[in-house]
Design an enzyme around this catalytic site. Structure first.
Site, mmCIF file in Angstrom:
data_model
loop_
_atom_site.group_PDB
_atom_site.id
_atom_site.type_symbol
_atom_site.label_atom_id
_atom_site.label_comp_id
_atom_site.label_asym_id
_atom_site.label_seq_id
_atom_site.Cartn_x
_atom_site.Cartn_y
_atom_site.Cartn_z
ATOM 1 N N GLU A 258 0.750 -1.137 -0.012
ATOM 2 C CA GLU A 258 0.044 0.057 0.209
ATOM 3 C C GLU A 258 0.824 1.144 0.134
ATOM 4 O O GLU A 258 1.887 1.294 0.641
ATOM 5 C CB GLU A 258 -0.776 0.147 1.214
ATOM 6 C CG GLU A 258 -1.784 1.336 1.267
ATOM 7 C CD GLU A 258 -2.630 1.576 0.135
ATOM 8 O OE1 GLU A 258 -3.251 0.411 -0.397
ATOM 9 O OE2 GLU A 258 -2.773 2.711 -0.369
ATOM 10 N N THR A 302 -6.067 2.715 -5.101
ATOM 11 C CA THR A 302 -5.806 1.396 -5.069
ATOM 12 C C THR A 302 -6.713 0.504 -6.029
ATOM 13 O O THR A 302 -6.205 -0.511 -6.752
ATOM 14 C CB THR A 302 -6.317 0.611 -3.703
ATOM 15 O OG1 THR A 302 -5.009 1.397 -2.684
ATOM 16 C CG2 THR A 302 -6.186 -0.704 -3.740
ATOM 17 N N HIS A 419 -0.981 3.011 4.957
ATOM 18 C CA HIS A 419 -1.815 4.017 4.286
ATOM 19 C C HIS A 419 -1.986 5.512 4.909
ATOM 20 O O HIS A 419 -1.666 5.418 6.410
ATOM 21 C CB HIS A 419 -3.176 3.250 4.095
ATOM 22 C CG HIS A 419 -4.001 4.079 3.300
ATOM 23 N ND1 HIS A 419 -4.594 5.290 3.754
ATOM 24 C CD2 HIS A 419 -4.701 3.679 2.029
ATOM 25 C CE1 HIS A 419 -5.396 5.475 2.689
ATOM 26 N NE2 HIS A 419 -5.669 4.734 1.646
ATOM 27 N N ASP A 480 1.219 0.506 -5.008
ATOM 28 C CA ASP A 480 0.108 0.490 -5.942
ATOM 29 C C ASP A 480 0.308 2.162 -6.409
ATOM 30 O O ASP A 480 -0.252 2.409 -7.525
ATOM 31 C CB ASP A 480 -1.312 0.297 -5.052
ATOM 32 C CG ASP A 480 -1.321 1.158 -3.776
ATOM 33 O OD1 ASP A 480 -0.343 1.719 -3.245
ATOM 34 O OD2 ASP A 480 -2.799 1.353 -3.367
ATOM 35 N N HIS A 481 0.639 3.073 -5.694
ATOM 36 C CA HIS A 481 0.650 4.478 -5.983
ATOM 37 C C HIS A 481 1.551 5.335 -5.023
ATOM 38 O O HIS A 481 2.049 4.641 -3.754
ATOM 39 C CB HIS A 481 -0.628 5.026 -6.129
ATOM 40 C CG HIS A 481 -1.676 4.675 -4.865
ATOM 41 N ND1 HIS A 481 -1.384 5.336 -3.723
ATOM 42 C CD2 HIS A 481 -2.497 4.005 -4.636
ATOM 43 C CE1 HIS A 481 -2.309 4.850 -2.586
ATOM 44 N NE2 HIS A 481 -3.065 4.145 -3.401
HETATM 45 C C1 GP9 Z 1 -8.765 0.208 1.349
HETATM 46 C C2 GP9 Z 1 -7.408 0.336 0.595
HETATM 47 C C3 GP9 Z 1 -7.129 1.638 0.328
HETATM 48 O O1 GP9 Z 1 -9.687 -0.778 1.295
HETATM 49 O O2 GP9 Z 1 -7.333 -0.703 -0.479
HETATM 50 O O3 GP9 Z 1 -7.461 2.214 -0.788
HETATM 51 P P1 GP9 Z 1 -6.873 3.750 -1.349
HETATM 52 O O4 GP9 Z 1 -7.414 4.757 -0.446
HETATM 53 O O5 GP9 Z 1 -5.403 3.513 -1.153
HETATM 54 O O6 GP9 Z 1 -7.303 3.758 -2.763
HETATM 55 MN MN MN Z 2 -3.709 2.612 -2.190
#
Ligand code: GP9
Ligand code: MN
Length: 710
Positions: A258, A302, A419, A480-481
């Site tokens: 993440e 995500t 996150h 992911d980002h």
């Molecule tokens: C939530 C997680 C976060 O289930 O995958 O998503 P994001 O805020 O990074 O798009």
């Molecule tokens: Mn994410």
């Protein structure tokens, strides 16, 4: 009392009575049947007030009916309809932990067929409260205890009520946006929209959106599909024969890091590596790593990454594809392809609620057989942070499910602890790791949660090795980002050996690199760090080719990263792009070597123009494919369309065990291979929470009714 009954005998009084009663009923639902998870006083206040504006708005429409014999039936009709909407949502929520969309109500949705007989069995004794007020009012009217007021409300006053409600709704919306920026723009979770705006607003919003989507789809033709197909065929890149099939037949384990950016890899802070374990993987000769690999997500964050990785089509220019189109779109993605071509079992492990990013619906359309979401784990007490179960616990608590899956499996782990806002309880912090001191809490904490994530992955790898899974798996690890947004990159500058003063858009773009590693143990030791430019869109064809499955017949916008013909023009979702030589941002061309605006020869200008055109074309063709759901017209050889009704994500473990039993000694699950002994004891973690009994209330409410039987 008399005064009150006199007041109710006026039209305005009657209106207020119904509005207040409905307001209370909604709050009753919020606090008993739904779990909306309001946090903090501000969210709580928004929650309390959000039913008011829309209810007043809807019921005020009755004022425009002057005659009593119209006004009363209309306002009662509105009240009954509104109650019915609320009540159906209550029942629906009990089964799906989600709210009803227009598509579910009209039966258009293939994923959730709306309310079934079994959901009606989910009625509860306290449901009486949803209807009791209406029954009492109707009886009182019949008994003439409530009198009809013959005096109509003047048009101006009626209009005043309507506009007041609209203003109130505007305030409500502004508060919602303040607490959750881009609440409607990103639409991450229906639960959130209801939490901030209420059910009526959600339903209205969904109606407008689904109308728009329907219009677009109805106008779609097969010839549009052919245009897309022509493009992807033309850009198809042949597999590299040296790499094709080197991971054939192996389990695929995907670890979604993440918000993890490439600059963390090999980064030392106070002479300590932030992520020593991931660094060791990065440099291992079992690993094919990419150091010029970019994320390409838009507002869907995500979910956009997931979509690109598993379908090789882009996310949308606005909002999240998963959330807006994912419930009904036709996908030809990794789980279904691998299942149909090579017998893979597919599963997702994620410690957040299933409704986030609409995953509960989208995964079925992708053909995922199992989804082990928050309801499968103990997320109580200190075991979770804002987005769900802490990573160390996710890996550990997933083992009892993972080992039950038939091999080969395609298993995706979506971590959450790293996150924003990068909160971590002190008990989880490594006392030996000293983070930066930039003065920007997000930056400083980011390294702490990244360090935690690194330890989590290491614990999981140790398990994979001990259990033997490691040797016949390919482990794909990616970020992911970004975790640090462009506006905060200046705080990061000093950590990266730069200064905030001359920080540029070019620097921002370079920081969009994320890790991409394919760990393939015992595959000849040819792993290395590859400098090819690429992005998330390229992952699916690359993975398929590593598994020895040709991707040629599918519509995919990316190309195999290992292929000699791979395109190194990496598109961002906003049409900016990066190539090995240039970075193009809003039309400005930067030279990658200098980071300064490039002086271009005519020939170079032509080249860049061509690249720009390519970027625009691929993005717009991908949008047309997804927005118009063109894949429903496409039938690649041997591909059976996914039927979402085949999947049910409750009782996942029971389903897997049933298959184990049915297969008997042909079962290929790790559990069966381990002589029906659990492998959970191979997992060791230093997570302090594991022994904590859960005394405080769940931070992530477990709402899946089946969760308790697991
Ligand atoms: C939530 C997680 C976060 O289930 O995958 O998503 P994001 O805020 O990074 O798009
Ligand atoms: Mn994410």
């Amino acid at each position: 009392m008399k005064k009150l009954s006199k007041f109710v005998d006026t039209r305005i009084g009657f209106f207020i009575l119904l509005v207040v009663l409905f307001w209370f009923k909604t709050l009753f639902a919020y606090f008993t049947d739904f779990s909306l998870g309001a946090e903090g006083i501000f969210q709580f206040l928004i929650l309390i007030f959000n039913p008011l504006a829309t209810t007043a708005l809807i019921y005020s429409l009755a004022f425009y009916f002057k005659r009593a014999r119209f006004f009363y039936p209309v306002i009662m009709g509105l009240d009954i309809a509104n109650t019915l909407l609320l009540y159906l949502n209550v029942i629906y929520y009990r089964e799906f932990t989600d709210f009803m969309t227009i598509a579910t109500m009209t039966g258009y949705s293939k994923v959730n067929q709306g309310l079934s007989g079994s959901s009606l069995a989910l009625t509860n004794f306290h449901d009486i409260f949803y209807w009791l007020d209406i029954v009492i009012i109707l009886v009182l009217m019949l008994l003439r205890k409530i009198h009809f007021d013959p005096r109509a409300v003047g048009s101006r006053l009626a209009f005043a009520f309507t506009s007041m409600s609209l203003v109130l709704f505007g305030v409500n919306l502004a508060c919602g946006e303040m607490s959750r920026p881009q609440l409607l723009g990103r639409t991450f979770d229906r639960n959130y929209i209801v939490k901030y705006l209420g059910i009526d607003a959600f339903t209205g919003y969904d109606l407008v959106k689904s109308q728009h989507i329907n219009d677009m789809r109805q106008s779609a033709t097969k010839s549009e599909l052919e245009k897309v197909k022509k493009f992807t065929d033309k850009h198809y890149a042949k597999a590299n024969p040296q790499m094709f099939g080197i991971a054939k037949g192996r389990n695929v384990i995907i670890i979604h890091l993440e918000s993890f950016q490439q600059f963390i890899i090999d980064k030392k802070i106070n002479d300590q590596e932030v992520t020593p374990f991931l660094n060791s993987l990065y440099h291992s000769n079992d690993t094919y790593a990419f150091d010029n690999f970019f994320h390409q997500v838009g507002q869907g964050k995500t979910s956009d990454a997931e979509n690109m990785l598993e379908t090789s089509t882009f996310g949308l220019p606005q909002g999240s594809l998963f959330a807006t189109l994912g419930s009904d779109n036709t996908f030809q993605g990794a789980p279904a392809i691998l299942n149909q071509r090579a017998g893979y079992t597919s599963a997702v492990f994620h410690g957040n609620v299933a409704s986030f990013w609409n995953r509960n619906n989208v995964y079925k359309n992708l053909g995922y057989q199992y989804f082990f979401d928050a309801s499968y784990y103990d997320t109580s007490g200190d075991k979770a942070t804002g987005y769900g179960l802490k990573d160390k616990l996710l890996f550990k608590d997933s083992i009892k499910y993972l080992q039950a899956l038939q091999q080969p499996f395609y298993a995706k782990y979506i971590t959450v602890t790293n996150h924003f806002p990068y909160d971590l309880d002190d008990e989880d912090k490594d006392p030996n790791f000293q983070t930066t001191n930039t003065g920007d809490a997000n930056v400083d904490n980011y390294f702490i949660t990244a360090h935690y994530l690194d330890q989590s992955v290491q614990e999981f790898f140790d398990y994979l090795k001990k259990s033997g899974l490691y040797d016949h798996s390919i482990i794909m690890i990616y970020g992911d980002h970004y975790g640090i947004s462009n506006s905060e990159n200046t705080s990061l500058a000093s950590v990266l050996g730069k200064t905030a003063d001359n920080w540029t858009d070019f620097d921002n773009a370079q920081l969009q690199r994320v890790p991409m590693m394919f760990v393939i143990p015992n595959s000849g030791g040819h792993g290395h760090i590859d400098h090819t430019y690429g992005g998330e869109i390229d992952v699916l064809p690359t993975l398929l080719h590593l598994l020895g499955i040709s991707s040629k017949r599918y519509i995919q916008f990316g190309t195999d990263l290992f292929s000699k013909q791979h395109s190194q023009v990496v598109a961002f979702r906003n049409q900016d792009f990066v190539t090995p030589h240039y970075t193009v941002i809003g039309g400005t061309v930067y030279d990658n070597r200098t980071g300064k605006e490039a002086k271009l020869t005519k020939k170079q200008q032509e080249r860049i123009k061509k690249d720009h055109k390519l970027v625009n074309t691929e993005l717009s063709l991908s949008d047309s494919l997804n927005e118009k759901n063109l894949l429903r017209f496409y039938h690649p050889k041997g591909f059976k369309a996914v039927n979402p009704a085949d999947y049910n994500y409750s009782n996942g473990l029971k389903q897997a065990e049933q298959i184990e039993r049915k297969k008997g000694n042909k079962s290929t699950s790790l559990y069966s291979e381990n002589h029906n002994q659990s492998t959970e004891n191979y997992f060791s973690t230093d997570a302090p929470e594991q022994n904590h009994s859960s005394t405080d209330s769940n931070r992530i409410k477990i709402t899946n009714p089946d969760a308790n039987n697991k």
